[in-house]
Design an enzyme around this catalytic site. Structure first.
Site, PDB file in Angstrom:
ATOM      1  N   GLU A   1       0.821  -1.211   0.000  1.00 21.72           N
ATOM      2  CA  GLU A   1       0.000   0.000   0.000  1.00 21.72           C
ATOM      3  C   GLU A   1       0.855   1.261   0.000  1.00 21.72           C
ATOM      4  OE1 GLU A   1      -2.813  -0.250   3.166  1.00 21.72           O
ATOM      5  OE2 GLU A   1      -3.967  -1.880   2.235  1.00 21.72           O
TER       6      GLU A   1
ATOM      7  N   HIS B   1     -10.221   1.751   0.257  1.00 20.45           N
ATOM      8  CA  HIS B   1     -10.638   0.902   1.375  1.00 20.45           C
ATOM      9  C   HIS B   1     -12.164   0.719   1.436  1.00 20.45           C
ATOM     10  CE1 HIS B   1      -6.510   1.376   2.685  1.00 20.45           C
ATOM     11  NE2 HIS B   1      -6.716   0.470   3.595  1.00 20.45           N
TER      12      HIS B   1
END
Length: 322
Positions: free
Chosen positions: A170, A203
């Site tokens: 990420e 997310h």
């Protein structure tokens, strides 16, 4: 096609001007940068769903499959930056890897100082854990030095995901690859608050799984998604700040891993703690010390000033100065 050729020619005329006082972002640069970041974010999230399965996300089989897909996308993510750089004609004296925070200059401070700064911010939760933990400090050191403990961790798929794979991939995708594309058109300050939006939206895919497996009410899932977006956006801005100030990827990765381990501070349990005053004071002290040390601990002087990503803009920013 003609419009794309005109844009490419316009961008290429700016080649070599970064670092000079007369550089201004050409028309279309920001659109190219934003669309490149959006495509990269969609590729990362989309890779999680190339596997068809009725198993929940924490199942070891699902985790292993997703490891494969996100590692492939993350490994290919530098190609997005390279393609963006070739198309726009943006050039600097730093290499592509250096722009992405993969360099040796200032590596030791980059490992230690951002992590220490983050631990200062979590002084309250750390104090609470120390008070409630039945182990002594010596017991904790022994466990940390025990190879069996680490072998057990490495065999746990959820631990590997939360502490290793997710932080590494990420931060590589959403910080190391996106910030070099956003800084030239938006500047360091704006990029810090723009980059986390891709991270926060990425997310939202957790909502799909919560709805799919009916893990909560619709309103509860929505509130959880809003909270997660807000929390990840704020955290993303923090690690973007660290990346721009230090010019290293390792600091954001370690901070990400640490925050995943600690989780969101349990304020409610702190209010109900038997030693509530001491715990709450440690929370406040941690925030105060964090604000005091935020700029000194991330001073570009320790990491080779100016950092490579700061060389992508000609206008000096306080974020890039010692």
């Amino acid at each position: 096609m003609a419009g794309e050729e005109d844009l490419s020619e316009d961008l290429l005329t700016q080649e070599g001007k970064l670092g000079n006082g007369d550089f201004t972002p050409p028309d279309g640069l920001c659109w190219v940068s934003v669309l490149s970041c959006l495509l990269l974010a969609c590729s990362y999230v989309g890779s999680l769903y190339v596997w068809r399965s009725d198993l929940p996300r924490d199942h070891p089989v699902v985790i292993k499959r997703r490891f494969t897909s996100v590692l492939i996308v993350s490994g290919l993510s530098p190609l997005f930056v390279w393609t963006w750089r070739e198309f726009t004609g943006v050039r600097t004296s730093s290499s592509l890897l250096a722009l992405m925070g993969l360099r040796f200059e200032g590596i030791i401070p980059a490992v230690l100082l951002p992590l220490l700064l983050t631990m200062v911010l979590f002084l309250g939760p750390l104090t609470q854990v120390a008070m409630d933990c039945p182990w002594t400090f010596i017991d904790g050191v022994r466990v940390a030095l025990d190879p069996c403990f680490w072998m057990l961790c490495l065999s746990d798929m959820r631990w590997l995901r939360n502490q290793v794979v997710a932080p590494l991939t990420e931060e590589l995708v959403f910080r190391a690859c996106m910030l070099p594309m956003l800084v030239p058109c938006a500047g360091p300050f704006t990029a810090i608050f723009t980059c986390p939006l891709f991270f926060g939206v990425a997310h939202f895919h957790h909502v799909i799984e919560l709805l799919r497996f009916r893990q909560g009410t619709l309103s509860g899932i929505f509130l959880s998604a809003v909270f997660q977006f807000s929390y990840t956006a704020v955290f993303g801005a923090y690690t973007a700040f660290i990346f721009i100030r230090t010019g290293h990827l390792i600091g954001p990765v370690l901070c990400h891993s640490f925050c995943n381990y600690m989780g969101f501070p349990a304020i409610s349990s702190a209010l109900d703690h038997p030693q509530r005053l001491a715990v709450l004071c440690s929370y406040l002290l941690g925030v105060l010390l964090f604000l005091i040390f935020l700029f000194p601990f991330t001073d570009p002087f320790y990491y080779g000033s100016p950092t490579p990503v700061c060389s992508l803009t000609s206008s000096p920013s306080s974020l890039c100065l010692s």
